[in-house]
Scaffold this active site. Structure first.
Site, PDB file in Angstrom:
ATOM      1  N   GLU A 104      10.102  16.680  14.466  1.00  0.00           N
ATOM      2  CA  GLU A 104      10.713  16.328  13.178  1.00  0.00           C
ATOM      3  C   GLU A 104      10.281  17.414  12.181  1.00  0.00           C
ATOM      4  O   GLU A 104       9.082  17.583  11.926  1.00  0.00           O
ATOM      5  CB  GLU A 104      10.183  14.958  12.757  1.00  0.00           C
ATOM      6  CG  GLU A 104      10.854  14.399  11.534  1.00  0.00           C
ATOM      7  CD  GLU A 104      10.319  13.015  11.142  1.00  0.00           C
ATOM      8  OE1 GLU A 104       9.165  12.693  11.462  1.00  0.00           O
ATOM      9  OE2 GLU A 104      11.076  12.273  10.496  1.00  0.00           O
ATOM     10  N   CYS A 131      13.555  10.802   6.758  1.00  0.00           N
ATOM     11  CA  CYS A 131      13.605  10.414   8.175  1.00  0.00           C
ATOM     12  C   CYS A 131      15.030  10.572   8.692  1.00  0.00           C
ATOM     13  O   CYS A 131      15.248  10.770   9.877  1.00  0.00           O
ATOM     14  CB  CYS A 131      13.139   8.974   8.325  1.00  0.00           C
ATOM     15  SG  CYS A 131      14.013   7.876   7.212  1.00  0.00           S
ATOM     16  N   LYS A 157       0.868  -1.190   0.000  1.00  0.00           N
ATOM     17  CA  LYS A 157       0.000   0.000   0.000  1.00  0.00           C
ATOM     18  C   LYS A 157       0.901   1.235   0.000  1.00  0.00           C
ATOM     19  O   LYS A 157       1.398   1.663   1.026  1.00  0.00           O
ATOM     20  CB  LYS A 157      -0.916   0.029   1.222  1.00  0.00           C
ATOM     21  CG  LYS A 157      -2.071   1.000   1.011  1.00  0.00           C
ATOM     22  CD  LYS A 157      -2.500   1.716   2.265  1.00  0.00           C
ATOM     23  CE  LYS A 157      -1.609   2.822   2.695  1.00  0.00           C
ATOM     24  NZ  LYS A 157      -1.467   3.970   1.771  1.00  0.00           N
TER      25      LYS A 157
HETATM   26  P1  NAD Z   1       2.457   8.710   7.421  1.00  0.00           P
HETATM   27  O1  NAD Z   1       2.634   7.955   8.689  1.00  0.00           O
HETATM   28  O2  NAD Z   1       1.439   9.771   7.377  1.00  0.00           O
HETATM   29  O3  NAD Z   1       2.093   7.726   6.224  1.00  0.00           O
HETATM   30  C1  NAD Z   1       2.889   6.611   5.888  1.00  0.00           C
HETATM   31  C2  NAD Z   1       2.008   5.564   5.228  1.00  0.00           C
HETATM   32  O4  NAD Z   1       1.065   5.104   6.190  1.00  0.00           O
HETATM   33  C3  NAD Z   1       1.208   6.066   4.037  1.00  0.00           C
HETATM   34  O5  NAD Z   1       1.129   5.030   3.074  1.00  0.00           O
HETATM   35  C4  NAD Z   1      -0.153   6.340   4.645  1.00  0.00           C
HETATM   36  O6  NAD Z   1      -1.195   6.250   3.702  1.00  0.00           O
HETATM   37  C5  NAD Z   1      -0.242   5.210   5.654  1.00  0.00           C
HETATM   38  N1  NAD Z   1      -1.169   5.448   6.768  1.00  0.00           N
HETATM   39  C6  NAD Z   1      -1.581   6.618   7.303  1.00  0.00           C
HETATM   40  N2  NAD Z   1      -2.454   6.402   8.294  1.00  0.00           N
HETATM   41  C7  NAD Z   1      -2.608   5.065   8.407  1.00  0.00           C
HETATM   42  C8  NAD Z   1      -3.375   4.211   9.251  1.00  0.00           C
HETATM   43  N3  NAD Z   1      -4.175   4.691  10.192  1.00  0.00           N
HETATM   44  N4  NAD Z   1      -3.259   2.869   9.088  1.00  0.00           N
HETATM   45  C9  NAD Z   1      -2.432   2.362   8.149  1.00  0.00           C
HETATM   46  N5  NAD Z   1      -1.702   3.108   7.312  1.00  0.00           N
HETATM   47  C10 NAD Z   1      -1.772   4.449   7.440  1.00  0.00           C
HETATM   48  O7  NAD Z   1       3.900   9.250   7.038  1.00  0.00           O
HETATM   49  P2  NAD Z   1       4.319  10.093   5.762  1.00  0.00           P
HETATM   50  O8  NAD Z   1       3.884  11.505   5.995  1.00  0.00           O
HETATM   51  O9  NAD Z   1       3.909   9.422   4.509  1.00  0.00           O
HETATM   52  O10 NAD Z   1       5.911   9.981   5.840  1.00  0.00           O
HETATM   53  C11 NAD Z   1       6.666  10.775   6.650  1.00  0.00           C
HETATM   54  C12 NAD Z   1       7.082  10.039   7.915  1.00  0.00           C
HETATM   55  O11 NAD Z   1       7.727   8.820   7.545  1.00  0.00           O
HETATM   56  C13 NAD Z   1       8.115  10.805   8.706  1.00  0.00           C
HETATM   57  O12 NAD Z   1       7.819  10.717  10.077  1.00  0.00           O
HETATM   58  C14 NAD Z   1       9.419  10.080   8.380  1.00  0.00           C
HETATM   59  O13 NAD Z   1      10.409  10.212   9.341  1.00  0.00           O
HETATM   60  C15 NAD Z   1       8.954   8.681   8.242  1.00  0.00           C
HETATM   61  N6  NAD Z   1       9.911   7.910   7.453  1.00  0.00           N
HETATM   62  C16 NAD Z   1      10.674   7.004   8.097  1.00  0.00           C
HETATM   63  C17 NAD Z   1      11.618   6.281   7.395  1.00  0.00           C
HETATM   64  C18 NAD Z   1      12.485   5.267   8.083  1.00  0.00           C
HETATM   65  O14 NAD Z   1      13.055   4.445   7.379  1.00  0.00           O
HETATM   66  N7  NAD Z   1      12.608   5.290   9.403  1.00  0.00           N
HETATM   67  C19 NAD Z   1      11.768   6.474   6.017  1.00  0.00           C
HETATM   68  C20 NAD Z   1      10.961   7.419   5.382  1.00  0.00           C
HETATM   69  C21 NAD Z   1      10.016   8.123   6.124  1.00  0.00           C
END
Ligand code: NAD
Length: 489
Positions: free
Chosen positions: A390, A293, A183
């Site tokens: 962040e 991240c 997804k």
């Molecule tokens: P997000 O948590 O909003 O979304 C990530 C994914 O989760 C998306 O596909 C979104 O549709 C899905 N999602 C959202 N709500 C959900 C729910 N209730 N249930 C299941 N899935 C759900 O994050 P984002 O804004 O897309 O990405 C940014 C964040 O990701 C930042 O905090 C960043 O640090 C983190 N990140 C971490 C890494 C790592 O490897 N540690 C890498 C890239 C990004």
């Protein structure tokens, strides 16, 4: 403006769900995917209902046993072929990522290289899933340790690295013999759709990887996670969503991997090579327009070099060119959406109101697209939101320290623990920092650490598990231990 080349590429990208090897419409209509540099719609894609998601799990679970029995060499060759195809299509994938996510084309090419490496690396790892066979300490038994695939996996990815975050999960899952439902983020799903078409071309059998794009993320995810056929959730995204998924996963005692948020310290000691530290800072902060991240979030600089560090940084920042990532010479693209611009503005305004000094930048840019100027703030304190949260935007906030102990205390003053960056010419001090800074990864005189051959992941609220390296495949493998009486007893 969309060029003819862009229009031709976009028209070739699948825009349906990929379930059981077929492209199908979603039951919930469509989703518009926009270009963050212009706000214009790039492509309209399918919107999956919860029932569509369940059909994807039906497919992944029916073929799980067969895929697990498929020889590791065959699984590895499909990944290798995918890697080769990706190299042939590198320019298409780079442009697609620039269009849907906004990063400059040069960075998108870098992501094709980085993201592709997971296909090659795990294609190689597929045939190296080894166990052990040894006598029990008492000499009365023979012990066998083997590994087998966890089972169907639900892989959820964020928008900031549309290719690499997907290959970093799909490649080890396939190498281990797991099937998957992917997804991708709704903001940047096109790269995933193009990738699964490429996997199919490389010989991936129907049902092994399924792709679901949806606006019903929470409901669909909850339903899949509650289904006893699912055995694993791997999530990359924000910490609050990760925590929620961990709670949901507990009910079925699912295996989980969580790559969550970060708040990386970037520590510059007085003895550091300042030019190298400035170059490292530019990479660690502005790669992906600060939306990584691993982005350096807090610049913790010795008081004797902080002013000079700020001046040299400001020179580099002033030389940056902001614009649509497809244009020549652009080094900084738009943020992902207007919400991200508003959040960055809030953090900068708040810091200035609390006494930080604005050295360069500081403003959202009007006139279409989600742009925010690259920004340097000095005189930042740990209490300010720009340090505690962040940022996920192109903002450098400089804090000052006087002793090594203070630097370590400041670096560790966060609930996150993904990566730390340290610049010092003193090897022993560097060794101490590796031990004392509480993160899963460290860049020592280096502003970037990501590599398919390295175990990527964090401690504390930055997550659980590792992606890449020798460790990455074990996120998708169970360990089985068998005892037999010794043949000699
Ligand atoms: P997000 O948590 O909003 O979304 C990530 C994914 O989760 C998306 O596909 C979104 O549709 C899905 N999602 C959202 N709500 C959900 C729910 N209730 N249930 C299941 N899935 C759900 O994050 P984002 O804004 O897309 O990405 C940014 C964040 O990701 C930042 O905090 C960043 O640090 C983190 N990140 C971490 C890494 C790592 O490897 N540690 C890498 C890239 C990004």
């Amino acid at each position: 403006m969309t060029s003819a080349r862009e229009a031709e590429l976009l028209a070739r990208i699948p825009n349906q769900l990929y379930v059981n090897g077929e492209w199908v419409d979603g039951e919930d209509g469509t989703i518009e995917v926009a270009d963050p540099a212009t706000g214009k719609v790039l492509r309209t894609i399918a919107n999956a209902s919860v029932a569509d998601g369940v059909r994807a799990l039906d497919a992944a679970s029916s073929i799980q046993a067969e895929w697990a029995r498929t020889p590791a060499r065959v699984r590895g060759e499909i990944l290798r072929k995918s890697f080769d195809l990706l190299q042939e299509r590198a320019e298409d994938f780079a442009l697609l990522m620039t269009l849907e996510m906004g990063k400059p084309l040069a960075e998108a090419r870098g992501e094709v290289a980085y993201g592709g490496e997971f296909l090659r690396w795990f294609g190689e790892e597929a045939v190296r899933i080894t166990g052990r066979y040894n006598a029990s300490p008492e000499g009365t038994g023979q012990m066998i340790v083997t590994h087998r695939p966890v089972g169907p996996c639900y892989l959820i990815t964020p928008w900031n690295f549309p290719l690499a975050m997907v290959t970093r999960k799909v490649a080890p899952a396939l190498a281990a013999g797991c099937t998957a439902i992917v997804k991708p983020a709704t903001l940047t799903p096109l790269t995933t759709l193009a990738l699964v078409a490429l996997l199919e071309e490389a010989g991936l059998p129907p049902g092994v990887v399924n792709v679901i794009t949806t606006t019903s993320t929470a409901a669909l995810s909850e339903r899949l996670i509650a289904d006893p056929r699912l055995r694993k959730v791997s999530f990359t995204g924000s910490t609050p969503v990760g925590v929620q998924l961990l709670k949901q996963s507990a009910d079925n005692v699912l295996r989980t991997s969580m790559e969550l948020g970060g708040n990386a310290p970037f520590v510059v000691f007085a003895d550091a090579d300042l030019d190298a530290a400035v170059d490292g800072a530019i990479i660690a902060k502005f790669r992906n327009i600060g939306q990584a991240c691993t982005a350096a979030n807090r610049f913790i600089v010795h008081e004797s070099v902080a002013a000079e560090f700020a001046v040299r940084l400001a020179e580099k920042v002033n030389a940056m060119t902001m614009g649509r990532g497809t244009e020549d010479g652009v080094t900084i693209g738009p943020l992902i959406d207007d919400k991200a611009v508003a959040n960055t503005a809030r953090l900068v305004t708040g810091a200035v109101a609390q006494g930080a000094t604005l050295i360069v930048g500081g403003n959202a840019v009007a006139g279409g697209g989600s742009f925010f100027e690259p920004t340097v703030l000095d005189g930042v304190t740990p209490e300010m939101a720009v340090s505690a949260e962040e940022i996920f935007g192109p903002v450098i906030g400089i804090q000052r320290f006087s002793t090594e102990e203070e630097a370590v205390r400041l670096a560790n003053a966060t609930e996150y623990g993904l990566v730390g960056y340290v610049f010092t010419a003193d090897a022993k001090r560097g060794q101490r920092m590796i031990e004392l800074i509480d993160t899963g990864m460290m860049g020592l005189n280096a502003g970037a650490v990501s590599n398919a051959a390295g175990p990527f992941g964090g401690v504390k609220q930055s997550g659980l598990g590792r992606e890449g390296g020798l460790e990455g495949i074990h996120e998708y493998l169970e360990t089985k231990y068998t005892l037999m009486p010794s043949a000699f007893a």
